[in-house]
Design a protein around this motif. Structure first.
Motif, PDB file in Angstrom:
ATOM      1  N   MET A   1     -55.565   8.033  33.407  1.00  0.00           N
ATOM      2  CA  MET A   1     -55.988   6.750  32.864  1.00  0.00           C
ATOM      3  C   MET A   1     -56.173   5.709  33.975  1.00  0.00           C
ATOM      4  SD  MET A   1     -56.747   5.422  30.025  1.00  0.00           S
ATOM      5  CE  MET A   1     -56.895   3.926  29.166  1.00  0.00           C
ATOM      6  N   ALA A   2     -55.316   5.763  34.980  1.00  0.00           N
ATOM      7  CA  ALA A   2     -55.415   4.807  36.078  1.00  0.00           C
ATOM      8  C   ALA A   2     -56.723   4.998  36.841  1.00  0.00           C
ATOM      9  CB  ALA A   2     -54.222   4.959  37.021  1.00  0.00           C
ATOM     10  N   GLY A   3     -57.226   6.237  36.885  1.00  0.00           N
ATOM     11  CA  GLY A   3     -58.495   6.506  37.563  1.00  0.00           C
ATOM     12  C   GLY A   3     -59.662   5.818  36.886  1.00  0.00           C
ATOM     13  N   ILE A   4     -59.631   5.790  35.553  1.00  0.00           N
ATOM     14  CA  ILE A   4     -60.706   5.137  34.798  1.00  0.00           C
ATOM     15  C   ILE A   4     -60.676   3.633  35.031  1.00  0.00           C
ATOM     16  CG2 ILE A   4     -61.555   4.641  32.478  1.00  0.00           C
ATOM     17  CD1 ILE A   4     -60.572   7.426  31.656  1.00  0.00           C
ATOM     18  N   VAL A   5     -59.492   3.042  34.983  1.00  0.00           N
ATOM     19  CA  VAL A   5     -59.352   1.602  35.212  1.00  0.00           C
ATOM     20  C   VAL A   5     -59.816   1.249  36.621  1.00  0.00           C
ATOM     21  CG1 VAL A   5     -57.700  -0.306  35.389  1.00  0.00           C
ATOM     22  CG2 VAL A   5     -57.507   1.353  33.523  1.00  0.00           C
ATOM     23  N   ASN A   6     -59.434   2.046  37.601  1.00  0.00           N
ATOM     24  CA  ASN A   6     -59.851   1.813  38.988  1.00  0.00           C
ATOM     25  C   ASN A   6     -61.367   1.923  39.115  1.00  0.00           C
ATOM     26  OD1 ASN A   6     -59.453   1.277  41.716  1.00  0.00           O
ATOM     27  ND2 ASN A   6     -59.437   3.456  42.204  1.00  0.00           N
ATOM     28  N   ILE A   8     -63.615   1.350  36.801  1.00  0.00           N
ATOM     29  CA  ILE A   8     -64.242   0.177  36.175  1.00  0.00           C
ATOM     30  C   ILE A   8     -64.104  -1.047  37.085  1.00  0.00           C
ATOM     31  CG2 ILE A   8     -64.066  -1.423  34.229  1.00  0.00           C
ATOM     32  CD1 ILE A   8     -63.364   1.022  32.488  1.00  0.00           C
ATOM     33  N   LYS A   9     -62.953  -1.240  37.684  1.00  0.00           N
ATOM     34  CA  LYS A   9     -62.766  -2.372  38.605  1.00  0.00           C
ATOM     35  C   LYS A   9     -63.709  -2.279  39.797  1.00  0.00           C
ATOM     36  CE  LYS A   9     -57.922  -3.480  37.692  1.00  0.00           C
ATOM     37  NZ  LYS A   9     -56.566  -3.494  38.235  1.00  0.00           N
ATOM     38  N   GLU A  10     -63.820  -1.085  40.373  1.00  0.00           N
ATOM     39  CA  GLU A  10     -64.718  -0.906  41.514  1.00  0.00           C
ATOM     40  C   GLU A  10     -66.179  -1.103  41.107  1.00  0.00           C
ATOM     41  OE1 GLU A  10     -63.870   2.890  43.237  1.00  0.00           O
ATOM     42  OE2 GLU A  10     -61.933   2.238  44.048  1.00  0.00           O
ATOM     43  N   SER A  11     -66.531  -0.665  39.911  1.00  0.00           N
ATOM     44  CA  SER A  11     -67.906  -0.840  39.430  1.00  0.00           C
ATOM     45  C   SER A  11     -68.253  -2.313  39.299  1.00  0.00           C
ATOM     46  CB  SER A  11     -68.097  -0.134  38.085  1.00  0.00           C
ATOM     47  OG  SER A  11     -67.939   1.257  38.230  1.00  0.00           O
ATOM     48  N   PHE A  12     -67.348  -3.093  38.707  1.00  0.00           N
ATOM     49  CA  PHE A  12     -67.596  -4.529  38.581  1.00  0.00           C
ATOM     50  C   PHE A  12     -67.677  -5.195  39.951  1.00  0.00           C
ATOM     51  CE2 PHE A  12     -66.207  -4.283  34.068  1.00  0.00           C
ATOM     52  CZ  PHE A  12     -67.290  -4.937  33.511  1.00  0.00           C
ATOM     53  N   GLY A  13     -66.820  -4.788  40.861  1.00  0.00           N
ATOM     54  CA  GLY A  13     -66.876  -5.336  42.209  1.00  0.00           C
ATOM     55  C   GLY A  13     -68.193  -5.016  42.895  1.00  0.00           C
ATOM     56  N   GLU A  14     -68.670  -3.803  42.701  1.00  0.00           N
ATOM     57  CA  GLU A  14     -69.963  -3.399  43.274  1.00  0.00           C
ATOM     58  C   GLU A  14     -71.094  -4.252  42.696  1.00  0.00           C
ATOM     59  OE1 GLU A  14     -72.248  -0.775  45.705  1.00  0.00           O
ATOM     60  OE2 GLU A  14     -70.083  -0.715  45.416  1.00  0.00           O
TER      61      GLU A  14
END
Length: 65
Positions: A1-6, A8-14
């Protein structure tokens, strides 16, 4: 689950930092252009469909006698 959250965070940052977004005025102009050409194209297809429909109806009436 932590991988999915990470992910999504990286995608928004990109999207926020590395993507070059088109200026809003150009987006509006291009949207109107696409809408106008879509309407013109749909009217052209409607016209061709109507003409072919009448031609085919006339042909079958001619064959029917």
């Amino acid at each position: 689950m932590a991988g999915i959250v990470n992910y999504i965070k990286e995608s928004f940052g990109e999207l926020k930092n590395n993507v070059t977004w088109t200026p809003w005025a150009e987006v509006q102009k291009l949207t109107i252009l696409v809408a106008v050409f879509s309407i013109i194209f749909s009217l052209a297809i409607w016209g061709v469909d109507t003409v072919f429909s009448k031609v085919i109806s006339s042909y079958f009436e001619l064959i029917k006698g």
